[in-house]
Design a protein around this motif. Sequence first.
Motif, PDB file in Angstrom:
ATOM      1  N   ARG A  82      11.254  -2.543  11.160  1.00 35.03           N
ATOM      2  CA  ARG A  82      11.224  -2.712   9.700  1.00 35.03           C
ATOM      3  C   ARG A  82       9.807  -3.054   9.231  1.00 35.03           C
ATOM      4  N   THR A  83       9.120  -3.892  10.003  1.00 27.99           N
ATOM      5  CA  THR A  83       7.743  -4.248   9.646  1.00 27.99           C
ATOM      6  C   THR A  83       6.834  -3.021   9.669  1.00 27.99           C
ATOM      7  N   ALA A  84       7.028  -2.161  10.685  1.00 26.11           N
ATOM      8  CA  ALA A  84       6.219  -0.946  10.771  1.00 26.11           C
ATOM      9  C   ALA A  84       6.483  -0.022   9.587  1.00 26.11           C
ATOM     10  N   LEU A  85       7.751   0.081   9.195  1.00 25.18           N
ATOM     11  CA  LEU A  85       8.091   0.929   8.046  1.00 25.18           C
ATOM     12  C   LEU A  85       7.507   0.363   6.756  1.00 25.18           C
ATOM     13  N   ALA A  86       7.478  -0.963   6.629  1.00 22.51           N
ATOM     14  CA  ALA A  86       6.869  -1.577   5.448  1.00 22.51           C
ATOM     15  C   ALA A  86       5.377  -1.282   5.396  1.00 22.51           C
ATOM     16  N   THR A  87       4.744  -1.290   6.579  1.00 24.07           N
ATOM     17  CA  THR A  87       3.318  -0.941   6.638  1.00 24.07           C
ATOM     18  C   THR A  87       3.092   0.504   6.221  1.00 24.07           C
ATOM     19  N   ILE A  88       4.008   1.387   6.659  1.00 24.71           N
ATOM     20  CA  ILE A  88       3.898   2.793   6.256  1.00 24.71           C
ATOM     21  C   ILE A  88       3.988   2.932   4.747  1.00 24.71           C
ATOM     22  N   LYS A  89       4.905   2.207   4.141  1.00 26.61           N
ATOM     23  CA  LYS A  89       5.067   2.265   2.686  1.00 26.61           C
ATOM     24  C   LYS A  89       3.785   1.809   1.984  1.00 26.61           C
ATOM     25  N   THR A  90       3.228   0.694   2.474  1.00 26.59           N
ATOM     26  CA  THR A  90       1.998   0.170   1.858  1.00 26.59           C
ATOM     27  C   THR A  90       0.837   1.135   2.048  1.00 26.59           C
ATOM     28  N   ALA A  91       0.722   1.697   3.261  1.00 26.49           N
ATOM     29  CA  ALA A  91      -0.395   2.607   3.551  1.00 26.49           C
ATOM     30  C   ALA A  91      -0.288   3.886   2.739  1.00 26.49           C
ATOM     31  N   SER A  92       0.924   4.417   2.592  1.00 33.06           N
ATOM     32  CA  SER A  92       1.091   5.645   1.803  1.00 33.06           C
ATOM     33  C   SER A  92       0.756   5.408   0.339  1.00 33.06           C
ATOM     34  N   LYS A  93       1.141   4.239  -0.170  1.00 35.52           N
ATOM     35  CA  LYS A  93       0.791   3.908  -1.554  1.00 35.52           C
ATOM     36  C   LYS A  93      -0.715   3.757  -1.700  1.00 35.52           C
ATOM     37  N   GLU A  94      -1.328   3.147  -0.679  1.00 30.68           N
ATOM     38  CA  GLU A  94      -2.782   2.931  -0.719  1.00 30.68           C
ATOM     39  C   GLU A  94      -3.538   4.256  -0.694  1.00 30.68           C
ATOM     40  N   VAL A  95      -3.091   5.192   0.168  1.00 30.28           N
ATOM     41  CA  VAL A  95      -3.813   6.456   0.263  1.00 30.28           C
ATOM     42  C   VAL A  95      -3.697   7.241  -1.034  1.00 30.28           C
ATOM     43  N   LEU A  96      -2.547   7.158  -1.692  1.00 34.86           N
ATOM     44  CA  LEU A  96      -2.403   7.831  -2.980  1.00 34.86           C
ATOM     45  C   LEU A  96      -3.330   7.213  -4.020  1.00 34.86           C
ATOM     46  N   GLY A  97      -3.406   5.886  -4.002  1.00 36.96           N
ATOM     47  CA  GLY A  97      -4.291   5.219  -4.966  1.00 36.96           C
ATOM     48  C   GLY A  97      -5.749   5.540  -4.725  1.00 36.96           C
ATOM     49  N   GLU A  98      -6.172   5.544  -3.451  1.00 35.40           N
ATOM     50  CA  GLU A  98      -7.573   5.839  -3.153  1.00 35.40           C
ATOM     51  C   GLU A  98      -7.914   7.285  -3.461  1.00 35.40           C
ATOM     52  N   MET A  99      -6.998   8.185  -3.152  1.00 35.38           N
ATOM     53  CA  MET A  99      -7.251   9.587  -3.484  1.00 35.38           C
ATOM     54  C   MET A  99      -7.383   9.771  -4.981  1.00 35.38           C
ATOM     55  N   ARG A 100      -6.555   9.068  -5.741  1.00 28.47           N
ATOM     56  CA  ARG A 100      -6.651   9.163  -7.193  1.00 28.47           C
ATOM     57  C   ARG A 100      -8.001   8.638  -7.680  1.00 28.47           C
ATOM     58  N   SER A 101      -8.469   7.538  -7.068  1.00 23.56           N
ATOM     59  CA  SER A 101      -9.763   6.979  -7.459  1.00 23.56           C
ATOM     60  C   SER A 101     -10.907   7.934  -7.160  1.00 23.56           C
TER      61      SER A 101
END
Length: 368
Positions: free
Chosen positions: A209-228
Amino acid sequence: MRRKYGFDPYLALIVAAGQLVISKGASWGQRETREPLDPYAYALLFVGPLALLVHRRFPLITTAVALGACDLFLIGGYAYGPTFISPAVMLFLLVTRGKRLMAWFMAGMTLLSFVSYAWLVGNSDLFHSVWMLTAIMLLMVVAELVRIVRERRTERERISEEEARRQASEERLTMAQELHDVLAHNISLIHVQASTALHLIDANPEQARTALATIKTASKEVLGEMRSVLNVLREGAPRSPTAGLDRLDELVERSGLEVALKRVGSRPLPSQVERAAYRIVQESLTNAGRHAPGSSVSVRLEYGEKELIVQVADTGATTPAVLSESGSGNGIPGMRERASALGGTLVAGPSGGGFQVEARLPLPEETS
């Protein structure tokens, strides 16, 4: 249509109107000494403007025709003055349009024809000849000055356009590198965590579950950075770095590694140095997660007077590397290029049982 076929209708109309109006005034003012205007004189007055209409296409012929009409007008005994306008305009255009040799040749022919006419009518005064020479030379010098100013302005515009294209190319390269670093780090992190989750989903659901939570955070982060990063490409968007050292704690937290972050000193940094240092740490953590899972990682930032030292070291893998063979091979060369672009250096290689990356990025002198 004028640009396509080489016509100059507006200029021809202005010259025709000017010659006609001024000729009437000059004829009235010289009525005691010169012949009055008749249909033949009016026809000669319109030859120059008609030739000017196609001067762009036939520069030499039309200039010669205008000069011939001017000479015939003078030989006919009509008023001095207005008929000089057409040849003068054509000589000026020859120079400004780049046909300088032709222009100076026709200027010499113009002077020769005027001096010949003066001698023909018995005016052999040297001062009169010098005056005609001075008038023609003044016209040609003014035309040359106008040509030089135009050419310099065109050259400045060309240089400015080339510089704009060069800067745009550099920005695109920077954006491509930013996108590579963002995607490489976050996708690698997502891949590692997904592999971990799949491996532990049955035996240790909480860790999965912790690994999946990290995946969720990382995917959100990559979308935000790409948008920036992509926003920088939009017209009018602020040219600001997409990542800085103020976000290192966040980067460490989502890396999934045991990381010890230490800062020695503190000082304001140029944005390009901040961005390069952040990306070097990011790529180093990505490599550690890919090749040395389970290792302890230390990140050290030393703020000196003349350089920023970035050091990232790991203690070596303690578990099998899930993605050790799946890298692009561009990580270390990319970090080295970032350091070199700022005039710095980067050294990466084995250290003890692990791996170490050390970058030295030069800094400007601090102003008091």
